[in-house]
Motif scaffolding. Sequence first.
Motif, short mmCIF file in Angstrom:
data_model
loop_
_atom_site.label_atom_id
_atom_site.label_comp_id
_atom_site.label_asym_id
_atom_site.label_seq_id
_atom_site.Cartn_x
_atom_site.Cartn_y
_atom_site.Cartn_z
N LEU A 176 0.83 -1.21 0.00
CA LEU A 176 0.00 0.00 0.00
C LEU A 176 0.87 1.26 0.00
N GLN A 177 2.00 1.20 0.64
CA GLN A 177 2.90 2.37 0.68
C GLN A 177 3.43 2.71 -0.71
N ARG A 178 3.47 1.73 -1.60
CA ARG A 178 4.04 1.96 -2.92
C ARG A 178 3.03 2.53 -3.92
N LEU A 179 1.78 2.62 -3.52
CA LEU A 179 0.76 3.14 -4.43
C LEU A 179 0.87 4.66 -4.53
N LYS A 180 0.91 5.16 -5.74
CA LYS A 180 1.10 6.61 -5.95
C LYS A 180 -0.08 7.28 -6.65
N THR A 181 -0.95 6.48 -7.27
CA THR A 181 -2.00 7.07 -8.10
C THR A 181 -3.37 7.06 -7.45
N VAL A 182 -3.52 6.40 -6.29
CA VAL A 182 -4.82 6.20 -5.66
C VAL A 182 -5.38 7.52 -5.12
N THR A 183 -6.63 7.81 -5.46
CA THR A 183 -7.32 8.99 -4.93
C THR A 183 -8.47 8.61 -3.99
N SER A 184 -8.84 7.32 -3.97
CA SER A 184 -9.92 6.86 -3.09
C SER A 184 -9.50 5.54 -2.45
N LEU A 185 -9.50 5.49 -1.11
CA LEU A 185 -9.06 4.30 -0.38
C LEU A 185 -10.09 3.94 0.68
N THR A 186 -10.47 2.67 0.72
CA THR A 186 -11.44 2.18 1.69
C THR A 186 -10.92 0.93 2.38
N PHE A 187 -11.02 0.92 3.72
CA PHE A 187 -10.78 -0.28 4.51
C PHE A 187 -12.09 -0.67 5.17
N PHE A 188 -12.58 -1.85 4.88
CA PHE A 188 -13.83 -2.30 5.50
C PHE A 188 -13.53 -3.48 6.42
#
Length: 479
Positions: A249-261
């Motif tokens: 997850l630390q390597r993701l650079k393009t994500v604008t929406s993140l959800t933990f359920f």
Amino acid sequence: MAGEICIEVLPDEVLVEIFSHVPFKDMVFSVQRVCTRWRDVSRDIMLWKSIIYCPNYRESDNEIADILRRIPNLRILVLDRAVQAVVLNAFMQNCPNISSLELSGNQKISTKLLKNILMKYSSLDQLGLPSSVLSKLELVQIIGQFNHLKTLIFSGWSFEDEPMDLLLRPIADGCPALECVDIRGKLVMYDELAYLIEKKGPQLHNLCMRWCSQDRKCNLPLLSKCTALKSLHIDSYCEIGVEEGFKALQRLKTVTSLTFFVLHNAQVSSVMSIFSHGSMSQLQEFTMSYFLNYEDKLTETIIRHCPQLKLLCIEQCPRLTDRSVENLHLLTELQTVSLSGAAITDTSIMYLRKCQNLRSLSLKYCMKLTEESMKQMANFSNLRTLNLDYCVVGGLPLHLISTHMKQLTLLSIRNCPEVDKEAVAELRKKMPHLTVNDEVHFGLGVEDDWEIVGSLYPSAEDDDVYDEDCILFNQLRDV
């Protein structure tokens, strides 16, 4: 009187604009029956471009079928429960322009039905099917033939995943336009998911999946193939591959929406590490729910490292306190906040007033809020939606909403004690555009709200499963 204009002389495009503000049922059962012209205009294809028909549970299959026969230009159909053939036949015979179709996770899907959907709607943009179809090769092969499909959703949960070989390879080899995949409904074998992401990863914009695979491997390292990913939903955290999962997850650079359920008992330091490395600096939406170990320092980390955040939903995390809310105003783009189930007090309401761009606020299940904080609600003049379900709202100034909260379109005060019913009725008269949800449900109380408890496993109907959900909710609430 001379110079008066009657509605009959208005051009069709003006009527379309007027009808776009008419409630769905009124459009179908009132507008269409006025005259032939109104019926034709109310079925204009432009009018139905963005209207979603999602029948409620009170509508019988025959009633749903009757409505479908009256809306031939329907584009988006969502069936949240299993329906009989009369409904399936009705939309396939009368609604040729459907571009988005979602069937219930409990719907029985035969080879014949899926073939008919492919023949009738070969250009579908979005398709939602039960996860169970992934266990049948002939059905998965049909899915792979949807050449225009951009979004593919597999739904249908159970409390415990029964062993089932789910097949993703025919989809990976087909569906050339696929951009969004939701496969969180069931556990899949690691190799199947790896094959799908190897084939489709570079073109995926939206991915919803479980933390681990059926064969007990962490799925998150596969995300390295998803180089264009914008939206990521991680479901059902478990203590498998923790270090490699959070590093991915630390390597993701393009994500604008993140959800933990359902984060359960993850370590706060591990979750904080996602943001501390600057990988989420582009994040605009963050949602987290059911995190037993939540600490306010996580909110502070998010505020510090996600300056573009517009939506923040931290729900059913009962260790969240006023400290988390104190500096939310530093997120100058913040428009939507949900703190459902938090341990915040009246102090947080004063902090929230500093959020100048706040448009939507949910304080559902915030049991520590008193009437004093309710008196401050009228000061949130820019709000469009306000959810206070299960709060003590005796001090809520309903008489001021029409003058102080003119932009409000939704007020939810379900199962709230001390609701002034006369004031609610008067508010509805003064603000006909405002939807007020003030139902009272008797029985289990908080646990009876299926939107919270049942959302863990929406397809589960077994009483034992429901009891275990209630136990989980009680554990969260009692922390």
